[in-house]
Design a protein around this motif. Sequence first.
Motif, PDB file in Angstrom:
ATOM      1  N   SER A 251       0.832  -1.204   0.000  1.00 45.30           N
ATOM      2  CA  SER A 251       0.000   0.000   0.000  1.00 45.30           C
ATOM      3  C   SER A 251       0.866   1.254   0.000  1.00 45.30           C
ATOM      4  O   SER A 251       1.904   1.311   0.660  1.00 45.30           O
ATOM      5  CB  SER A 251      -0.923  -0.001   1.219  1.00 45.30           C
ATOM      6  OG  SER A 251      -0.160  -0.027   2.420  1.00 45.30           O
ATOM      7  N   TYR A 252       0.407   2.232  -0.763  1.00 46.54           N
ATOM      8  CA  TYR A 252       1.147   3.469  -0.958  1.00 46.54           C
ATOM      9  C   TYR A 252       0.224   4.665  -0.804  1.00 46.54           C
ATOM     10  O   TYR A 252      -0.910   4.647  -1.280  1.00 46.54           O
ATOM     11  CB  TYR A 252       1.744   3.522  -2.370  1.00 46.54           C
ATOM     12  CG  TYR A 252       2.744   2.438  -2.646  1.00 46.54           C
ATOM     13  CD1 TYR A 252       4.096   2.696  -2.566  1.00 46.54           C
ATOM     14  CD2 TYR A 252       2.336   1.148  -3.003  1.00 46.54           C
ATOM     15  CE1 TYR A 252       5.031   1.689  -2.838  1.00 46.54           C
ATOM     16  CE2 TYR A 252       3.256   0.151  -3.267  1.00 46.54           C
ATOM     17  CZ  TYR A 252       4.601   0.431  -3.178  1.00 46.54           C
ATOM     18  OH  TYR A 252       5.511  -0.549  -3.439  1.00 46.54           O
TER      19      TYR A 252
ATOM     20  N   VAL B 272       0.355   8.399  -2.053  1.00 43.70           N
ATOM     21  CA  VAL B 272       1.135   9.160  -3.026  1.00 43.70           C
ATOM     22  C   VAL B 272       0.445  10.490  -3.337  1.00 43.70           C
ATOM     23  O   VAL B 272      -0.742  10.524  -3.657  1.00 43.70           O
ATOM     24  CB  VAL B 272       1.301   8.364  -4.343  1.00 43.70           C
ATOM     25  CG1 VAL B 272       2.178   9.117  -5.334  1.00 43.70           C
ATOM     26  CG2 VAL B 272       1.877   6.978  -4.060  1.00 43.70           C
TER      27      VAL B 272
ATOM     28  N   LEU C  34       1.895   1.432 -10.055  1.00 46.90           N
ATOM     29  CA  LEU C  34       1.464   0.743  -8.838  1.00 46.90           C
ATOM     30  C   LEU C  34       0.085   0.120  -9.017  1.00 46.90           C
ATOM     31  O   LEU C  34      -0.148  -1.021  -8.599  1.00 46.90           O
ATOM     32  CB  LEU C  34       1.468   1.701  -7.646  1.00 46.90           C
ATOM     33  CG  LEU C  34       2.843   2.215  -7.218  1.00 46.90           C
ATOM     34  CD1 LEU C  34       2.693   3.314  -6.165  1.00 46.90           C
ATOM     35  CD2 LEU C  34       3.726   1.081  -6.708  1.00 46.90           C
TER      36      LEU C  34
ATOM     37  N   LYS D 235      -1.311  -2.881  -6.596  1.00 49.98           N
ATOM     38  CA  LYS D 235      -1.041  -2.291  -5.288  1.00 49.98           C
ATOM     39  C   LYS D 235      -2.191  -1.372  -4.882  1.00 49.98           C
ATOM     40  O   LYS D 235      -2.892  -0.821  -5.732  1.00 49.98           O
ATOM     41  CB  LYS D 235       0.263  -1.482  -5.310  1.00 49.98           C
ATOM     42  CG  LYS D 235       1.462  -2.249  -5.806  1.00 49.98           C
ATOM     43  CD  LYS D 235       1.811  -3.399  -4.902  1.00 49.98           C
ATOM     44  CE  LYS D 235       3.081  -4.084  -5.388  1.00 49.98           C
ATOM     45  NZ  LYS D 235       3.525  -5.145  -4.513  1.00 49.98           N
TER      46      LYS D 235
ATOM     47  N   VAL E 206      -3.366   2.067  -3.754  1.00 55.33           N
ATOM     48  CA  VAL E 206      -2.848   3.429  -3.840  1.00 55.33           C
ATOM     49  C   VAL E 206      -3.860   4.379  -3.215  1.00 55.33           C
ATOM     50  O   VAL E 206      -5.039   4.376  -3.574  1.00 55.33           O
ATOM     51  CB  VAL E 206      -2.569   3.842  -5.302  1.00 55.33           C
ATOM     52  CG1 VAL E 206      -2.112   5.296  -5.373  1.00 55.33           C
ATOM     53  CG2 VAL E 206      -1.536   2.914  -5.927  1.00 55.33           C
TER      54      VAL E 206
ATOM     55  N   CYS F 215      -1.258   3.234   5.198  1.00 54.22           N
ATOM     56  CA  CYS F 215      -0.411   2.829   4.077  1.00 54.22           C
ATOM     57  C   CYS F 215       1.001   2.571   4.586  1.00 54.22           C
ATOM     58  O   CYS F 215       1.449   3.198   5.545  1.00 54.22           O
ATOM     59  CB  CYS F 215      -0.383   3.915   3.015  1.00 54.22           C
ATOM     60  SG  CYS F 215      -1.963   4.132   2.171  1.00 54.22           S
TER      61      CYS F 215
ATOM     62  N   ILE G  17       3.893   2.971   2.746  1.00 59.95           N
ATOM     63  CA  ILE G  17       4.845   3.959   2.233  1.00 59.95           C
ATOM     64  C   ILE G  17       4.091   5.223   1.833  1.00 59.95           C
ATOM     65  O   ILE G  17       3.074   5.151   1.144  1.00 59.95           O
ATOM     66  CB  ILE G  17       5.611   3.418   1.006  1.00 59.95           C
ATOM     67  CG1 ILE G  17       6.448   2.195   1.399  1.00 59.95           C
ATOM     68  CG2 ILE G  17       6.497   4.507   0.395  1.00 59.95           C
ATOM     69  CD1 ILE G  17       7.160   1.521   0.235  1.00 59.95           C
TER      70      ILE G  17
ATOM     71  N   THR H 257       4.624   4.568   9.076  1.00 58.08           N
ATOM     72  CA  THR H 257       4.648   4.740   7.620  1.00 58.08           C
ATOM     73  C   THR H 257       6.045   5.162   7.178  1.00 58.08           C
ATOM     74  O   THR H 257       6.634   6.078   7.754  1.00 58.08           O
ATOM     75  CB  THR H 257       3.614   5.801   7.188  1.00 58.08           C
ATOM     76  OG1 THR H 257       2.320   5.380   7.614  1.00 58.08           O
ATOM     77  CG2 THR H 257       3.618   6.003   5.692  1.00 58.08           C
TER      78      THR H 257
END
Length: 169
Positions: free
Chosen positions: A33-34, A36, A53, A58, A60, A96, A98, A130
Motif C-alpha cells: 500500500s502506498y 502518493v 502501482l 497495489k 494506492v 499505508c 509507504i 509509515t
Amino acid sequence: MRKICAAERASLKSAERDAAIARNFLGCFSAGSYFVYLSRGTEADTESVIRALLREGKRVCVPRLEGERMFAAPYAAEMSPNRFGIPEPAAGDEPCEIAVVPLLAVDGQGYRLGYGGGYYDRYFAAHPDTLRVGFCYAGQAVGRLPRSEYDVPLHAAVTETGVTRFARK
C-alpha cells in the motif's frame, strides 16, 4: 526561502528527470500500500508511479483534506478539487506502508521544506510506522533547513540520481 526553493525546483523540472525518479522509486521500494501525492506544477511527477502501482495491483491512496487534517483516501476515478484545487476522493482513510511526499527542499538529515501548512507532519505524527519518502530533484538538496519540534523527517529521498536514506537516531 520557499520562493527561492520553488524557483530552483522549477528550473530543474524535466520529463527525463521525472522518469528517472519514477524508475528509482519503483526499483527500490516495494509494499502492498502506498500514499502518493498527486503532483502539480513543478513538483516531481507522480502520475507514472501511480499508474505503475495500480497496474501491479497495489493499493494506492492519495491525500484528502478535512479542515487541518489530511487522510490517505483510496485513489478513485472520480475526484473533486479541494480548496487548493488539488483533486481528492470524497471519502476514505486507510493506513499505508509507504508515503510519497512533495517538497521544496530537503536537508542531509531528511527534514523537508514543504508549503508551510503542516499537513504531512501532522499525518506522519499520527502514522509513525509509515515509511516517509520525498520525491525531488537532486538540486533541491540543501545543507540544513530550519525546523521545529513538529517537523517529522523523511526516511528517504528519491531523486533522478538515486535514493538517499537518512539515518534515524
